[in-house]
Design a protein around this motif. Structure first.
Motif, short mmCIF file in Angstrom:
data_model
loop_
_atom_site.label_atom_id
_atom_site.label_comp_id
_atom_site.label_asym_id
_atom_site.label_seq_id
_atom_site.Cartn_x
_atom_site.Cartn_y
_atom_site.Cartn_z
N ARG A 46 -0.20 -3.78 -58.33
CA ARG A 46 1.32 -4.20 -58.66
C ARG A 46 2.00 -3.61 -58.55
O ARG A 46 2.86 -4.98 -57.85
N VAL A 47 2.51 -2.59 -58.79
CA VAL A 47 3.91 -1.89 -58.77
C VAL A 47 3.85 -0.74 -58.21
O VAL A 47 2.88 -0.68 -58.47
N GLY A 83 2.02 1.05 -61.45
CA GLY A 83 1.24 0.58 -62.77
C GLY A 83 -0.15 0.50 -63.50
O GLY A 83 0.10 0.29 -64.12
N THR A 116 3.72 -6.91 -56.96
CA THR A 116 4.55 -7.78 -56.72
C THR A 116 6.20 -7.17 -57.31
O THR A 116 6.27 -7.95 -56.47
N HIS A 117 5.97 -5.59 -57.13
CA HIS A 117 7.33 -4.47 -56.90
C HIS A 117 7.42 -3.91 -56.35
O HIS A 117 5.78 -3.12 -56.67
N THR A 277 13.91 -5.23 -64.90
CA THR A 277 12.28 -5.28 -65.47
C THR A 277 12.10 -3.72 -65.82
O THR A 277 10.98 -2.70 -66.46
N LEU A 279 11.48 -0.84 -63.94
CA LEU A 279 10.91 0.40 -63.33
C LEU A 279 11.97 1.41 -62.68
O LEU A 279 12.96 1.03 -62.13
#
Length: 332
Positions: A46-47, A83, A116-117, A277, A279
């Motif tokens: 995801r990340v 992630g 997604t990121h 976020t 992150l």
């Protein structure tokens, strides 16, 4: 056993081979067979974190066409699962956008669509690769640590320029701006009141232009802006802090602060994504330390394929075994 000693314990091949009484190719073949059963294609993440590490020292090579000596600066770009728990997903030679696009194109369409990121340093080459059509659902996020470093670099540049303009030389230990150089780079909340007052008063008395303190305030304004990460602050407060930073930089005649504000403006969409976020690339930087550890154990690699296999095996969280102590082995 030889494979586990090389992989799980991160020992050099020649050391394990000598201890087991076998040749280097035999020990290395055992590790390769063991690594192939553990390492496979990365699962969807995801990340995604992207960062570079230096593979070796700069070298000079002679160009075969022109005959001129050309400097080669070897770098590797690493891809980390931020992630999940897959650790280092892979490495590719170079730190260019083409290198990133090449690695992403080699992954499955499912892998690319799941991202997604993507968290990166403020690198235009990486940003161009991430925003390409290869990652249709990914949002770019800039790591805040490097943004603070940019502010510290701007503050240091102002301090050095003011010192040279004032004294016609570099700073010396009796110069207040040089004696307080570490305090200038320290966060305001980490400075004791007495230390902050000593720094502030010394620079007020010895820097009539107040450029150094202006750069220090700009750095702290940027830190206050970045402190709004993780959804703890609403968008109105973020806009207020951003305006305060921009207006402070614009009201000064300091070119270093103008460049800093321009950089923040250029990267603002990715900075805003960080603020929403929270992150960061902290885990990626941690894996960079492990990469350097493997290189030190091996005393360098000449074969890039062997290098990437060893590094990825060591940087896969499920296989990075921690040292185990029994009660009798514990000190004391």
């Amino acid at each position: 056993q030889i494979a586990r000693e090389i992989g799980d314990a991160a020992r050099s091949v020649v050391e394990v081979a000598d201890g087991a009484g076998v040749s280097w190719p035999t020990a290395h073949a055992a590790f390769v067979a063991h690594a192939e059963t553990v390492l496979g294609n990365p699962a969807p993440v995801r990340v995604l974190g992207i960062d570079e590490t230096r593979r070796g020292k700069p070298r000079w090579t002679r160009d075969t066409d022109s005959g001129r000596w050309v400097r080669t600066d070897p770098w590797d770009t690493g891809f980390v699962d931020l992630g999940g728990d897959q650790g280092l997903l892979g490495q590719v030679e170079g730190r260019t956008g083409a290198a990133v696009r090449q690695w992403l194109s080699e992954q499955s369409e499912e892998f690319r669509a799941s991202i997604t990121h993507v968290v990166i340093d403020p690198s235009a080459a990486y940003a161009a690769a991430v925003t390409s059509e290869l990652l249709p659902n990914a949002e770019l996020v800039v790591d805040h640590f490097h943004l603070v470093k940019l502010a510290n670099d701007a503050l240091t540049a102002v301090r050095r320029r003011v010192t040279f303009d004032t004294h016609g030389r570099r700073g010396r230990k009796h110069d207040p701006e040089w004696a307080n150089r570490r305090r200038l780079l320290t966060a305001r909340e980490r400075l004791a009141p007495r230390a902050f007052a000593a720094m502030w008063n010394a620079l007020i008395d010895n820097d009539p232009s107040c450029q150094i303190l202006s750069a220090y305030i700009a750095k702290e304004e940027l830190r206050q802006l970045l402190a709004a990460a993780g959804g703890r602050t609403d968008d109105a407060e973020i806009r207020t802090r951003l305006y305060r930073f921009y207006s402070w930089c614009a009201d000064t005649n300091i070119p270093e602060l103008h460049r800093l504000a321009t950089t923040i403006e250029t990267w603002w969409p990715a900075i805003l994504a960080f603020l929403h976020t929270g992150l960061s690339n902290a885990r990626t930087e941690g894996f960079n330390r492990l990469v350097k550890q493997v290189k030190r154990v091996a005393c360098g690699f000449r074969n890039t394929e062997n290098s990437r296999r060893r590094i990825r095996f060591h940087c896969t969280r499920a296989q990075r075994a921690s040292t185990r102590f029994t009660t009798a082995q514990l000190p004391g």
